[in-house]
Design an enzyme around this catalytic site. Structure first.
Site, PDB file in Angstrom:
ATOM      1  N   GLU A   1      53.123 -36.105 -41.122  1.00 10.31           N
ATOM      2  CA  GLU A   1      51.500 -36.201 -41.029  1.00 10.31           C
ATOM      3  C   GLU A   1      50.989 -37.283 -41.782  1.00 10.31           C
ATOM      4  O   GLU A   1      51.299 -37.428 -42.853  1.00 10.31           O
ATOM      5  CB  GLU A   1      51.272 -34.706 -41.993  1.00 10.31           C
ATOM      6  CG  GLU A   1      49.963 -34.621 -42.173  1.00 10.31           C
ATOM      7  CD  GLU A   1      48.824 -34.750 -40.940  1.00 10.31           C
ATOM      8  OE1 GLU A   1      47.808 -35.689 -40.800  1.00 10.31           O
ATOM      9  OE2 GLU A   1      49.210 -34.129 -39.961  1.00 10.31           O
TER      10      GLU A   1
ATOM     11  N   CYS B   1      44.631 -12.638 -39.714  1.00 14.47           N
ATOM     12  CA  CYS B   1      43.493 -12.804 -38.948  1.00 14.47           C
ATOM     13  C   CYS B   1      42.165 -13.545 -39.430  1.00 14.47           C
ATOM     14  O   CYS B   1      41.922 -13.323 -40.572  1.00 14.47           O
ATOM     15  CB  CYS B   1      42.994 -11.461 -38.449  1.00 14.47           C
ATOM     16  SG  CYS B   1      41.287 -11.637 -37.607  1.00 14.47           S
TER      17      CYS B   1
ATOM     18  N   TYR C   1      29.129   3.333 -27.426  1.00 12.65           N
ATOM     19  CA  TYR C   1      29.376   4.039 -25.875  1.00 12.65           C
ATOM     20  C   TYR C   1      29.021   5.242 -25.771  1.00 12.65           C
ATOM     21  O   TYR C   1      28.215   5.805 -26.671  1.00 12.65           O
ATOM     22  CB  TYR C   1      31.189   3.991 -26.183  1.00 12.65           C
ATOM     23  CG  TYR C   1      31.962   2.548 -26.276  1.00 12.65           C
ATOM     24  CD1 TYR C   1      31.542   1.708 -24.940  1.00 12.65           C
ATOM     25  CD2 TYR C   1      32.720   2.224 -27.215  1.00 12.65           C
ATOM     26  CE1 TYR C   1      32.241   0.511 -25.035  1.00 12.65           C
ATOM     27  CE2 TYR C   1      33.156   1.118 -27.043  1.00 12.65           C
ATOM     28  CZ  TYR C   1      33.055   0.168 -26.343  1.00 12.65           C
ATOM     29  OH  TYR C   1      33.459  -1.084 -26.194  1.00 12.65           O
TER      30      TYR C   1
ATOM     31  N   GLY D   1      42.748  -3.783 -37.409  1.00 14.21           N
ATOM     32  CA  GLY D   1      42.895  -4.054 -35.778  1.00 14.21           C
ATOM     33  C   GLY D   1      43.113  -5.409 -35.648  1.00 14.21           C
ATOM     34  O   GLY D   1      44.514  -5.687 -35.429  1.00 14.21           O
ATOM     35  N   ARG D   2      42.486  -6.510 -35.944  1.00 16.47           N
ATOM     36  CA  ARG D   2      42.722  -7.737 -35.251  1.00 16.47           C
ATOM     37  C   ARG D   2      43.912  -8.304 -36.016  1.00 16.47           C
ATOM     38  O   ARG D   2      44.634  -8.986 -35.782  1.00 16.47           O
ATOM     39  CB  ARG D   2      41.529  -8.738 -35.442  1.00 16.47           C
ATOM     40  CG  ARG D   2      40.529  -8.439 -34.511  1.00 16.47           C
ATOM     41  CD  ARG D   2      39.142  -9.298 -34.526  1.00 16.47           C
ATOM     42  NE  ARG D   2      38.387  -8.529 -35.631  1.00 16.47           N
ATOM     43  CZ  ARG D   2      37.336  -9.310 -36.173  1.00 16.47           C
ATOM     44  NH1 ARG D   2      36.887 -10.504 -35.586  1.00 16.47           N
ATOM     45  NH2 ARG D   2      36.541  -8.851 -37.071  1.00 16.47           N
TER      46      ARG D   2
END
Length: 690
Positions: free
Chosen positions: A457, A386, A211, A362-363
Site C-alpha cells: 500500500e 454492517c 404494510y 438484521g443487517r
C-alpha cells in the site's frame, strides 16, 4: 467481556431460545415464483443457524398470491405445497439448536400495481415452460410493466380504505370490502397452520413498516367508518381477529409474535400529527400484551418515513431504543427490538438496562452470519460489521422484479453460502497492490485458500477510498469496513505493508505467481478547469485543503458531491451545488438523498440543477442554463470539482503483459464503483485463480 445476558436462554411462550440474539426478518429475494423454499434460501438461513443465532424470523412470507406477493423471490405459505420444502429447512435449522418462526405479511398499499396477479401468472408459465423460459417471460413483461406502473395503467393495490398513495410504490389503491377483509384474515390463519405443520416454532405478524396490518392501525391509511375503522379498538380489529383465528387453529402453545411500528415517525419528516405516534403505539402494545400474544417485536416508521426504520449510515446506534423502553414498561411479555445495534457491548448494555429482552440483528447477520459465534468465542474483533450502507435493500429492490436477489457490500458470499474456499493455494506467492476494499478482500480470501499473500500500500494506512468516504459528518461507520477487512486479512495470514509505492521492480522482487492490481482511482480534474482556487473532492476530504467561511461552488451532485458539500457546510462555508442533470443526485438511492438533503437545506445550500460549468475565474464561475441556453455568473471564492473518478491503470499497464506471473485487475482500477463492486470483483478474481 463475558456478555452473560446476551448468551443466556429465555422463553417466548413455551419455546426456549438458547440465547438472546434474534435474526430479524429481511427479504433478499432468494426464493422462486411458487414461494417454496429452495436450496439457495435454505443455505442462507442455515448458515446463520450455524453461526449461533438463537431465533430466526424468516423474511416476509406471503399469505395471498393475488394482491399480497411483493416479489418473485419471496417465500410463501399461501398453499399446502409450500409446507414440505419449508419443513426441510426448519429441520436443518433445528439441528443447530436454533428456533425459527415465519413472518406472515401482506404489503397492502405499499405493493406495486404491476405485481397484482403477476405471480400466479408466473407460476403458471413456469409449470408450462420451465424455470428458464418463465424468467425470460418475466423479463419481457416487467420493464414495460414499469412504464404502465408510472402511468397507473395497472390494477389497484389494496388498503383498508382508499387513501393517499405510498411514497415509495406510488400505486393507486382501493379499499377492501368486508368480504375481502374476512378472506385475508382466513388466509393469515391458514398460513399460520401451514407454518405449524412445517414444524416452525411460531409465527410473527408483520404490523410494521407501513404494510397492510399497520395500515389498519393507522388513521392516516384507515378511513373506514365500520367496525374496522375509527377508534383504536376498531383499527386494531383486523390484527386481533387474525390473532384469535391463529389461537383457535393452532392452539395456545403455538407462539404468536407481533412486529409493531410503535411510532410512524411522521414528526421526523415535519408532518407532526399525521398517523400515530409513540403514545398510541404503546397503547397498541399494551392491548396486544393483554390479548395474550407471546412477544412483541418493537419497530417504527413506514415506507413514507423509510429512514426511520431502515437507517442510513449517519444514524447513531441505539437512537430509537427509547421506543422499546417505553413498550417494556407497558407490557408483561418479552420485548424484541433491533435499535440499530452494532456491537455486543451495546447489546449487553441494553439488556442490562432492561430496555428489551431480545436483541434483533438484521443487517449485521447479513454482513456476518457468524456474528454470534465469534462474539461468544471471544473473537469479536473479527466480526465484519454492517456499515449501514443500505446496499442490501437497494440491490434487493433493484432485483426483486427481475428474479435476482439482494447482496451485501462487505459479504460477497450472500446467496453463495454453499461456496467453500478450498485450501489449494499451496503457499504460492501473490502480491496485491493496494490495501483498499478490493485489495483487502482479495487478501483475506486468498490467505484462507493458503496462498502466501503480501499487500503493498502506497499510503501510510490501509483503506483506500474508505479514508475519504468516512470524512463527511456522521460517516464514521464507513471506516469499519476497512478496519474489519484488514483485521480478517491479517488473521487469515496475509501480510499488509504500508508506505510502499509499488513499482515493477518491487513486485518482481517477490517472485510472485499471481499479481492483483487494486490501485483504485483518482478524482477527475479536467485540465481546462484549473486555477489556484480550484480543487477536487479528494483534496477536501483528505484534509489537504481546509476551507472555512468561504463561498464555495461544488460541481456535481452525486453522493460524493453532496457529502463533500455537507462537510464544507459544517466548516462554515456558503455552498452552491451545480448539476448538469435536471435534478439533484441523479441515479442516487432515494434513502441517501432523503437523509442528506434536509441537512443541506438547513445549511442554506443553493442548488442549481440544469446548469453546466463553462468557466472558472478567481472570484466567480460562469454557468450555462441547459434548459434556457443562457449564461449566468455566480460569485465564488473556491470551486470544488466532483466529476467522478478515473481508474488508476499506470502500474497495471506496465505489469499486465508479464510472462513471469498472471496479472488481475480488480476494484476501482478495473471499473469505478462502490464498496459492493470492489468486494465482488475481488471475489470473482480470487475464485478464478486455480
Amino acid at each position: 467481556m463475558k456478555y452473560d445476558l446476551l448468551f443466556s436462554p429465555m422463553k417466548i411462550g413455551n419455546v426456549e431460545i438458547k440465547n438472546r440474539v434474534v435474526m430479524a426478518p429481511m427479504c433478499l429475494g432468494f426464493g422462486q415464483f411458487d414461494g417454496k423454499v429452495n436450496e439457495t434460501m435454505m443455505n442462507y438461513y442455515v448458515e446463520r443457524a450455524k453461526g449461533g443465532v438463537g431465533l430466526i424470523f424468516t423474511e416476509i412470507t406471503r399469505v395471498n398470491d393475488i394482491t399480497g406477493a411483493s416479489s418473485f423471490g419471496q417465500m410463501g405459505l399461501s398453499h399446502d405445497y409450500q409446507i414440505e420444502p419449508l419443513r426441510k429447512m426448519v429441520d436443518e435449522i433445528h439441528s443447530y439448536g436454533t428456533k425459527i418462526m415465519v413472518e406472515l405479511h401482506h404489503p397492502g398499499r405499499q405493493n406495486l400495481g404491476l405485481m397484482i396477479g403477476t405471480v400466479p401468472l408466473s407460476i403458471a408459465c413456469e409449470k408450462l415452460m420451465g424455470n428458464a423460459y418463465a424468467k425470460l417471460l418475466t423479463g419481457a413483461i416487467i420493464p414495460p410493466g414499469k412504464v404502465l406502473q408510472d402511468h397507473h395503467i395497472v390494477p389497484r393495490v389494496v388498503a383498508p380504505s382508499k387513501c393517499d398513495k405510498s411514497k415509495m410504490s406510488n400505486s393507486v389503491n382501493r379499499g377492501l370490502t368486508k368480504c375481502g377483509i374476512n378472506k385475508l384474515i382466513s388466509q393469515f390463519v391458514e398460513a399460520a397452520v401451514r407454518a405449524k405443520k412445517a414444524g416452525c416454532d411460531g409465527v410473527e405478524l408483520h404490523a410494521a413498516h407501513g404494510y397492510l396490518i399497520q395500515q389498519f392501525l393507522s388513521p392516516n391509511t384507515n378511513h373506514r367508518m365500520d367496525e374496522y375503522g375509527g377508534n383504536l379498538e376498531n383499527r386494531m380489529r383486523f390484527l386481533t381477529e387474525i390473532i384469535d383465528g391463529i389461537r383457535s387453529a393452532c392452539g395456545k402453545d403455538f407462539p404468536i409474535v407481533v412486529r409493531l411500528s410503535v411510532d410512524e415517525m411522521y414528526a421526523k419528516i415535519g408532518e407532526k400529527g399525521k398517523g400515530y405516534d409513540i403514545t398510541e403505539g404503546v397503547k397498541m402494545a399494551k392491548i396486544l400484551s393483554d390479548k395474550g400474544i407471546d412477544a412483541i417485536d418493537v419497530s417504527s416508521a413506514a415506507y413514507d418515513t423509510f429512514n426511520y426504520w431502515l437507517e442510513p449510515t449517519t444514524f447513531n446506534p441505539g437512537w430509537r431504543k427509547y421506543l422499546a423502553e417505553e413498550v417494556k414498561k407497558a407490557v408483561d411479555i418479552p420485548v424484541i427490538a433491533a435499535n440499530l445495534i452494532r456491537s455486543p457491548q451495546q447489546a449487553e448494555k441494553q439488556l442490562e438496562e432492561g430496555i428489551q429482552d431480545f436483541i434483533s440483528l438484521g443487517r449485521p447477520l447479513i454482513a456476518d452470519p457468524y456474528w454470534v459465534q465469534k462474539v461468544q468465542e471471544g473473537r469479536e474483533d473479527s466480526v465484519k460489521r454492517c456499515v449501514c450502507c443500505l446496499y442490501c435493500f437497494e440491490s434487493m429492490m433493484h432485483g426483486a422484479y427481475e428474479y435476482t436477489h439482494g447482496h451485501c457490500s462487505v459479504n460477497p458470499f450472500v446467496g453463495r453460502e454453499s461456496v467453500t474456499l478450498n485450501k489449494d493455494g499451496r503457499r504460492r506467492k501473490v502480491v496485491i497492490i493496494g490495501a483498499g476494499v478490493a485489495g483487502l478482500t482479495a487478501a483475506e480470501l486468498l490467505a484462507k485458500r493458503d496462498f502466501d499473500v503480501t499487500v503493498l500500500e502506497k499510503d501510510s494506512e490501509y483503506g483506500g477510498q474508505i479514508n475519504l468516504a468516512d470524512k463527511p459528518p456522521h460517516k464514521e461507520k464507513i471506516k469499519w469496513c476497512a478496519d474489519d477487512l484488514y483485521t480478517n486479512a491479517v488473521k487469515a495470514g496475509a501480510e499488509v505493508i504500508c508506505s510502499v509505492n509499488a513499482t515493477k521492480e518491487i513486485v518482481d522482487s517477490y517472485n510472485p505467481e499471481f499479481v492483483i492490481n487494486a490501485t483504485g482511482a483518482n478524482s477527475i480534474h479536467p485540465k481546462f478547469f484549473t486555477g489556484e482556487n480550484t480543487y477536487t473532492v479528494t483534496e477536501i476530504l483528505n484534509g489537504n485543503v481546509v476551507l472555512k467561511n468561504k463561498k464555495v461552488a461544488v460541481i456535481g451532485s452525486g453522493m460524493t458531491g453532496l457529502e463533500t458539500s455537507e462537510l464544507l457546510c459544517s466548516q462554515g462555508n456558503k455552498v452552491t451545488i451545480v448539476e448538469m442533470a435536471d435534478s439533484i443526485a441523479p441515479g442516487a438511492w432515494f434513502q441517501q438523498v432523503d437523509d442528506i438533503m434536509p441537512k443541506l437545506i438547513e445549511a442554506e445550500t443553493e442548488f442549481l440543477p440544469s446548469h453546466k460549468l463553462l468557466e472558472i475565474h478567481p472570484d466567480k464561475i460562469v454557468l450555462e442554463n441547459t434548459a434556457k441556453h443562457s449564461k449566468i455568473s455566480i460569485n465564488t471564492d473556491y470551486v470544488v470539482l466532483s466529476l467522478g473518478s478515473r481508474s488508476n491503470l499506470a502500474l497495471y499497464d506496465e505489469l499486465k503483459n508479464s510472462t513471469d506471473y498472471k496479472v488481475l485487475n480488480i476494484g476501482d482500477s478495473s471499473k469505478v464503483g462502490r464498496i459492493a463492486n470492489a468486494t465482488e470483483s475481488a471475489y470473482q478474481a480470487v475464485m478464478s485463480i486455480k
